[in-house]
Design a protein around this motif. Structure first.
Motif, PDB file in Angstrom:
ATOM      1  N   HIS A  97       7.227 -28.783  86.759  1.00  0.00           N
ATOM      2  CA  HIS A  97       6.954 -30.017  86.250  1.00  0.00           C
ATOM      3  C   HIS A  97       7.913 -30.887  87.387  1.00  0.00           C
ATOM      4  CE1 HIS A  97       5.095 -31.976  83.295  1.00  0.00           C
ATOM      5  NE2 HIS A  97       6.090 -32.890  83.124  1.00  0.00           N
ATOM      6  N   PRO A  98       8.802 -30.435  87.655  1.00  0.00           N
ATOM      7  CA  PRO A  98       9.606 -31.463  88.666  1.00  0.00           C
ATOM      8  C   PRO A  98       8.659 -31.747  89.820  1.00  0.00           C
ATOM      9  CG  PRO A  98      10.908 -29.789  88.161  1.00  0.00           C
ATOM     10  CD  PRO A  98       9.525 -29.347  87.572  1.00  0.00           C
TER      11      PRO A  98
ATOM     12  N   LYS B 294       4.734 -38.052  91.858  1.00  0.00           N
ATOM     13  CA  LYS B 294       4.366 -39.409  91.337  1.00  0.00           C
ATOM     14  C   LYS B 294       5.417 -40.546  92.217  1.00  0.00           C
ATOM     15  CE  LYS B 294       4.555 -38.866  86.834  1.00  0.00           C
ATOM     16  NZ  LYS B 294       4.736 -39.296  85.277  1.00  0.00           N
ATOM     17  N   GLN B 295       6.410 -40.037  92.263  1.00  0.00           N
ATOM     18  CA  GLN B 295       7.410 -40.791  92.942  1.00  0.00           C
ATOM     19  C   GLN B 295       6.943 -41.213  94.496  1.00  0.00           C
ATOM     20  OE1 GLN B 295      11.573 -39.626  92.883  1.00  0.00           O
ATOM     21  NE2 GLN B 295      11.492 -39.697  90.619  1.00  0.00           N
TER      22      GLN B 295
ATOM     23  N   ALA C 288       7.969 -25.335  82.832  1.00  0.00           N
ATOM     24  CA  ALA C 288       8.653 -26.528  82.901  1.00  0.00           C
ATOM     25  C   ALA C 288       9.562 -27.072  83.969  1.00  0.00           C
ATOM     26  CB  ALA C 288       9.233 -27.023  81.686  1.00  0.00           C
ATOM     27  N   PHE C 289      10.189 -25.679  84.328  1.00  0.00           N
ATOM     28  CA  PHE C 289      11.201 -25.965  85.303  1.00  0.00           C
ATOM     29  C   PHE C 289      10.591 -25.723  86.711  1.00  0.00           C
ATOM     30  CE2 PHE C 289      14.438 -25.939  82.299  1.00  0.00           C
ATOM     31  CZ  PHE C 289      15.294 -26.724  82.693  1.00  0.00           C
TER      32      PHE C 289
ATOM     33  N   GLN D 283       6.981 -34.770  89.201  1.00  0.00           N
ATOM     34  CA  GLN D 283       7.498 -35.866  88.976  1.00  0.00           C
ATOM     35  C   GLN D 283       7.778 -36.519  90.661  1.00  0.00           C
ATOM     36  OE1 GLN D 283       8.414 -38.058  86.638  1.00  0.00           O
ATOM     37  NE2 GLN D 283       9.953 -39.120  87.631  1.00  0.00           N
ATOM     38  N   LEU D 284       8.021 -35.560  91.232  1.00  0.00           N
ATOM     39  CA  LEU D 284       8.115 -35.879  92.994  1.00  0.00           C
ATOM     40  C   LEU D 284       7.124 -36.532  93.245  1.00  0.00           C
ATOM     41  CD1 LEU D 284      10.632 -32.956  93.758  1.00  0.00           C
ATOM     42  CD2 LEU D 284      11.329 -35.348  93.452  1.00  0.00           C
TER      43      LEU D 284
ATOM     44  N   CYS E 276      14.968 -25.117  94.817  1.00  0.00           N
ATOM     45  CA  CYS E 276      15.660 -25.740  93.280  1.00  0.00           C
ATOM     46  C   CYS E 276      14.768 -24.883  92.364  1.00  0.00           C
ATOM     47  CB  CYS E 276      15.365 -27.118  93.071  1.00  0.00           C
ATOM     48  SG  CYS E 276      16.608 -28.110  93.976  1.00  0.00           S
ATOM     49  N   ALA E 277      13.422 -24.922  92.469  1.00  0.00           N
ATOM     50  CA  ALA E 277      12.499 -24.562  91.543  1.00  0.00           C
ATOM     51  C   ALA E 277      12.663 -22.797  91.452  1.00  0.00           C
ATOM     52  CB  ALA E 277      11.110 -24.601  91.983  1.00  0.00           C
TER      53      ALA E 277
ATOM     54  N   ALA F 234      13.081 -28.472  97.607  1.00  0.00           N
ATOM     55  CA  ALA F 234      12.431 -28.350  96.098  1.00  0.00           C
ATOM     56  C   ALA F 234      12.293 -27.413  95.851  1.00  0.00           C
ATOM     57  CB  ALA F 234      11.317 -29.554  96.180  1.00  0.00           C
TER      58      ALA F 234
END
Lengths: 191, 191, 191, 191
Positions: free
Chosen positions: D156-157, D163-164, D152-153, D160-161, D183-184, D180
DNA sequence: GATGAATGAGCGTTCATTCAT
DNA sequence: AATGAATGAACGCTCATTCAT
């Protein structure tokens, strides 16, 4: 693939006219039309885009048939009075033969929906009348009044009489018809 | 309180006529009438039993007012031709003054709903015409044709012309009006 | 006159969410919603202009409540790490308490209909996150990456985990939650 | 003949995805799909049992292609961090190359219809992730949290990014992408 | 295999009317 | 008297699917 069924299209149009004449434009739904025509509601949309298109198509077809009927046996070089009488009789015969056609047309043409029809789709209905009147005026047989005016006197009363005939059972015998034609002729002719 | 009520009733009737003339009988709902008249849908039912009653009431009132207008200044012992002309002009003046009245009436009287009206409620609309024609026939001035036939020729074309006038902006000047009256008179008179 | 019944509005919204979560946006009709909410289909239109308006209203209300829940007990001058943890726990508690809310929200926000919402109607949902992150960056506690990026890592995985939790029954114990928070914090914090 | 068929199947799938992404699952009918794919509605049923089967097939194919893309160039004995980065970049490249694929997948997997898919048909999408994570944990490089949590970590982000990125035009430059990924990695790695 | 015609059921919405205040 | 809320039935139209060619 099945072919489009012309009898189905006709059944839908016929059902529409019957229902509108019986219950009125306001109480004639697509579901009722479908039931009367013995098809599915969805089937109507195969033959017509939507309800308005169905109604307008029906009106135009009715007007077109009226037009054809009136011109029957009409010869170009016929004498004015004779031509006038022939058209008059053709129209009356049509009213008697297809009373539901003009009952429908009268209801339809007095409803705002008629405004959605582009004029020339139906306009030619009166074209032969107009040509006749034009010729009559040039020959000095008909009054020199505006076209619409003469048309209104020559044929509109007949529609009104036919409506009474059909709706109220007020019959017109041959004498009455003769009288009516005299009135129409006197209205528009130079005496 | 009484006065306020009558205002509301009139507002409902007026709204009904406006909507029917604009969108047609088929697309005029009680909710739209209520909104146009700025009352609640429920309020309409205080003044009219149901939708049909509202429509019929409107039609009868319109016909009654037409009737009243046509008889204006009409004297009993006036000469036929003069009386005929006066009524003709009254009717035309009414059409010009209240175009929405007869546009509504024409739509309504060609819809089946009109059949639900007991004839005599409106019949008297043509009574003065009929009496005039009756007298004219006895005096030997008018043709000896059935009453309905003469009425159809005397006044129906005028309605048709007025309709064209209103709906299509086809104007009629004084000369045209004079011509029209001549046609009408020639149609029904013994010349 | 009856007053608008707030419980009826709530019943309609609740019914909508239940049906959408059970059968999906594509198979949730107004008729089914009405039946589930024990009202007439027509009644829905007293409270909402149309189906889209109903769905959008539901989404906005859900997002608004989420927002309120997350901010619970949040103090302005709380330490970043602490605030972060509080919001995280609030969000998770909300997911557990109202699983249908976010299941609905996830379906809705991935359907094109969501595009019809003007951004700022929901945008404020993330406002507190954003303010927090902004402060954290200024204090040198959080990474200096774009806002959206940090938000995506800080909270989006939690939504994903909650979805699995609800839909597939994959439970998370306290240790897991602790691990998850560590991951989130490590993702966004300067270590 | 065989080739032509495959073309038609592809056209139907492509049309379905386009329509669902544009108008949503709820407003994508078989008739519209047929029109968009330039085939008859009946033809769709030659390639797919029914609508659900068509949708599910599309989802599975999309997921399968995603899977294949992510594994591209992935070597078994590559170092964890490197493998992680490669998959991450593969996934992002795929999102950029086929934005409609994951927009569709996101809508579909949040609708209840997804529940009708037997898990293992798609499950293998995440298998390489899982194997990677498993190895990472054994090597002591990755945190010792539940698998789903780390997935998930880790990924998944990014969805989301993306999608934006696609829906709102929020672009990500190379620096952002680097951030990014950091972060992941920080989220899942033992630091 | 491929098609457009055909369908009964269902869609979102509005209808004429009544209820409760 | 007057209202807006409330309704079951009906509206025009489209649905997923099958038929006939």
């Amino acid at each position: 693939m099945r072919l489009k069924d012309e009898t189905k299209r006709e059944a839908i149009l016929k059902a529409t006219m019957v229902l509108i004449n019986t219950y009125g434009l306001a109480h004639t739904s697509m579901a009722k039309i479908a039931k009367e025509a013995r098809v599915s509601p969805a089937t109507i949309y195969i033959y017509f885009d939507n309800k308005d298109h169905l109604l307008v198509s029906l009106y135009i077809e009715v007007k077109r048939e009226m037009n054809r009927a009136i011109l029957d046996s009409l010869d170009e070089d016929i004498e004015i009075h004779e031509a006038f009488r022939l058209m008059w009789e053709n129209l009356y015969a049509y009213y008697l033969a297809y009373p539901d056609h003009f009952v429908f047309a009268e209801q339809f043409c007095n409803a705002p929906i008629v405004d959605s029809i582009q004029k020339d789709a139906v306009e030619d209905f009166f074209t032969p009348f107009r040509q006749l009147i034009d010729r009559g005026q040039k020959e000095g047989v008909l009054k020199n009044a505006p076209m619409d005016l003469l048309v209104a006197f020559a044929f509109h009363p007949l529609t009104q009489l036919a409506k009474q005939h059909v709706k109220e059972g007020i019959a017109m015998d041959d004498d009455d018809l003769e009288s009516a034609f005299s009135c129409a002729w006197d209205a528009v002719a130079i005496l």
